[in-house]
Design an enzyme around this catalytic site. Structure first.
Site, PDB file in Angstrom:
ATOM      1  NE  ARG A  58      -3.089  -0.059   3.105  1.00 52.80           N
ATOM      2  CZ  ARG A  58      -2.650   0.334   4.303  1.00 52.80           C
ATOM      3  NH1 ARG A  58      -2.321   1.607   4.484  1.00 52.80           N
ATOM      4  NH2 ARG A  58      -2.543  -0.508   5.309  1.00 52.80           N
ATOM      5  CE1 TYR A 111     -16.020   9.069 -16.574  1.00 54.39           C
ATOM      6  CE2 TYR A 111     -15.068   9.529 -14.434  1.00 54.39           C
ATOM      7  CZ  TYR A 111     -15.691   8.661 -15.310  1.00 54.39           C
ATOM      8  OH  TYR A 111     -15.988   7.384 -14.916  1.00 54.39           O
ATOM      9  CG  ASP A 183      -9.029  13.989 -16.430  1.00 58.76           C
ATOM     10  OD1 ASP A 183      -8.276  13.452 -17.263  1.00 58.76           O
ATOM     11  OD2 ASP A 183     -10.034  13.428 -15.947  1.00 58.76           O
ATOM     12  CE  LYS A 208     -11.514   5.381 -19.575  1.00 58.60           C
ATOM     13  NZ  LYS A 208     -11.493   5.992 -18.285  1.00 58.60           N
TER      14      LYS A 208
HETATM   15  N1  PLP Z   1     -11.197  11.195 -16.458  1.00 53.47           N
HETATM   16  C1  PLP Z   1     -11.691  10.987 -17.675  1.00 53.47           C
HETATM   17  C2  PLP Z   1     -11.582  12.071 -18.716  1.00 53.47           C
HETATM   18  C3  PLP Z   1     -12.325   9.776 -17.985  1.00 53.47           C
HETATM   19  O1  PLP Z   1     -12.829   9.582 -19.231  1.00 53.47           O
HETATM   20  C4  PLP Z   1     -12.423   8.784 -16.983  1.00 53.47           C
HETATM   21  C5  PLP Z   1     -13.096   7.503 -17.256  1.00 53.47           C
HETATM   22  O2  PLP Z   1     -13.800   7.353 -18.238  1.00 53.47           O
HETATM   23  C6  PLP Z   1     -11.899   9.048 -15.717  1.00 53.47           C
HETATM   24  C7  PLP Z   1     -11.274  10.254 -15.487  1.00 53.47           C
HETATM   25  C8  PLP Z   1     -11.988   8.032 -14.624  1.00 53.47           C
HETATM   26  O3  PLP Z   1     -11.048   7.026 -14.814  1.00 53.47           O
HETATM   27  P1  PLP Z   1     -11.176   5.531 -14.231  1.00 53.47           P
HETATM   28  O4  PLP Z   1     -12.311   4.877 -14.929  1.00 53.47           O
HETATM   29  O5  PLP Z   1      -9.834   4.960 -14.517  1.00 53.47           O
HETATM   30  O6  PLP Z   1     -11.445   5.674 -12.771  1.00 53.47           O
END
Ligand code: PLP
Length: 412
Positions: A58, A111, A183, A208
């Site tokens: 962890r 998101y 992000d 992704k």
């Molecule tokens: N940020 C964006 C732009 C996303 O498209 C996503 C998921 O689709 C996330 C964050 C969240 O990621 P995770 O599914 O790995 O938790």
């Protein structure tokens, strides 16, 4: 090669995870939870700062640390913390950086998980958020209060592909000592490097494009060492820890990131141009299109424009549903940035955790389709899109004819 030549991003991607002492071409996978200490002193220091390599898992693991070093280098950051998912990274950062009474400014559309975190979870800990139009720098400035500690951004945004002027918002925040967190999932460090534009922290859903093969769930947040270590302190308590195998798979995916992104950027632009010229499509969102309202900004702050295109069909949700159901290549799935093309109706995907008001706020129209292009052959993919648009349109016309006939027979 010139002795002074700095390696390009492509070389970094290929060689950044190599350790010359190890001589392993593929990095080793440390699938262990604890490590042994040689002495009581070593044991005491093992789980402590700076981010330990060989600790109880962890707190740290060599495969995880290797992934963090690679992503930190790609983003031009001093350090990074990898997590069990993109949401793990975002939630841990929010919990680490904010306390009760603090205020956040974030964009209205983005998101759904991040919006839900800020709309529903953070207020339970006394953290409030003002949501603004991400395309308007003055709106960010206007929403700041003396308690604002953080600006949360996502550009290009999911699923509308709107942009934020990172340098401008970062300058506003810096002048007031406010942190910025971006992000960068859709752009990837190949297409956009937010830290070079003055942003403090960059996060990814490693799930992704970074891992890139739809077989890893992971996240990461990178920035200055002092801030990342603060996030790590909270991370070891929250426990949203990446598995070593996911870290290892992510390292493998990252080695081909530049090639994949380049291919997908080119394919996404061709698809966006095709859709823009199609009579059944009422709107196409893609920052690489000249028609995108922020195309100039896209050219300024991005190298390519990403693998995600969103568009609206004439005929709303039902037409979009028929179109997605008629596709033979792109599969109906909620992820993006992988090798296969994936397509989804955001209104259907987000309805389960957002009410109508928040969906409206996020600006998700019912007829919207989000397409994440994979490594497809361009002609095959566009032919399939064309055929599915035709099938959806034929279905819509047939339904309209039946409706008209029924109305006619009732009237007669
Ligand atoms: N940020 C964006 C732009 C996303 O498209 C996503 C998921 O689709 C996330 C964050 C969240 O990621 P995770 O599914 O790995 O938790």
């Amino acid at each position: 090669m010139d002795a002074e030549h700095a390696p390009t991003l492509e070389s970094l991607l290929l060689y950044a995870d190599a350790d010359p002492d190890e001589r392993a071409i593929a990095p080793p996978l440390y699938q262990t939870v604890p490590f042994a200490a040689a002495s009581a002193d070593e044991f005491a220091a093992m789980n402590d700062r700076p981010l330990p390599e060989r600790a109880y898992r962890r707190n740290g693991n060599p495969t995880q640390r290797r992934l963090e070093k690679v992503v930190a280098r790609l983003e031009g950051a001093e350090a990074a913390v990898a997590t069990a998912s993109g949401m793990g990274a975002m939630t841990t950062a929010i919990l680490a950086l904010l306390e009760s009474g603090d205020h956040v400014v974030a964009q209205r559309s983005g998101y759904g998980g991040t919006l839900t975190l800020l709309q529903k979870l953070a207020p339970r800990f006394g953290v409030t958020t003002t949501f603004v139009d991400q395309t308007d720098v003055a709106a960010f400035e206007g929403a700041l209060t003396p308690r604002t500690r953080l600006i949360v951004l996502e550009t290009p945004s999911n699923p509308l592909l709107q942009l934020t002027d990172l340098a401008a918002v970062a300058a506003v925040a810096r002048a007031r000592g406010i942190l910025t967190l971006v992000d960068n999932t859709i752009a990837t460090p190949v297409d956009q490097r937010p830290l070079a534009l003055g942003v403090d922290l960059v996060m990814h859903s490693v799930t992704k494009a970074l891992s890139g093969h739809s077989d890893v769930l992971a996240g990461i947040v990178a920035g200055r060492r002092e801030i990342v270590e603060r996030i790590w302190d909270t991370h070891v308590v929250v426990g949203a820890v990446i598995s070593p195998f996911d870290a290892w798979l992510a390292l493998r995916g990252i080695r081909t990131l530049a090639m994949r992104v380049e291919w997908q950027d080119r394919l996404a632009l061709s698809v966006a141009r095709f859709l823009e010229g199609h009579a059944a499509i009422t709107r196409v969102n893609y920052p690489g299109l000249e028609s995108h309202p922020q195309h100039d900004l896209a050219r300024r702050q991005m190298r390519g424009h990403g693998s995600v295109v969103s568009f609206e069909l004439d005929g709303g949700f039902a037409a979009a549903d028929a179109f997605v159901g008629s596709l033979r290549l792109a599969q109906r799935s909620s992820s993006l940035g992988g090798t296969r093309s994936l397509v989804v109706q955001p209104a259907a995907m987000w309805a389960h955790y957002m009410d109508d008001e928040h969906l409206d706020d996020a600006g998700v129209p019912p007829g919207l389709v989000r397409l994440s292009v994979g490594l497809d052959n361009e002609t095959d993919l566009i032919s399939d899109l064309d055929r599915a648009l035709g099938a959806a349109d034929a279905g819509r016309r047939a339904a309209a004819r039946v409706g008209q006939a029924l109305r006619g027979s009732r009237g007669a």
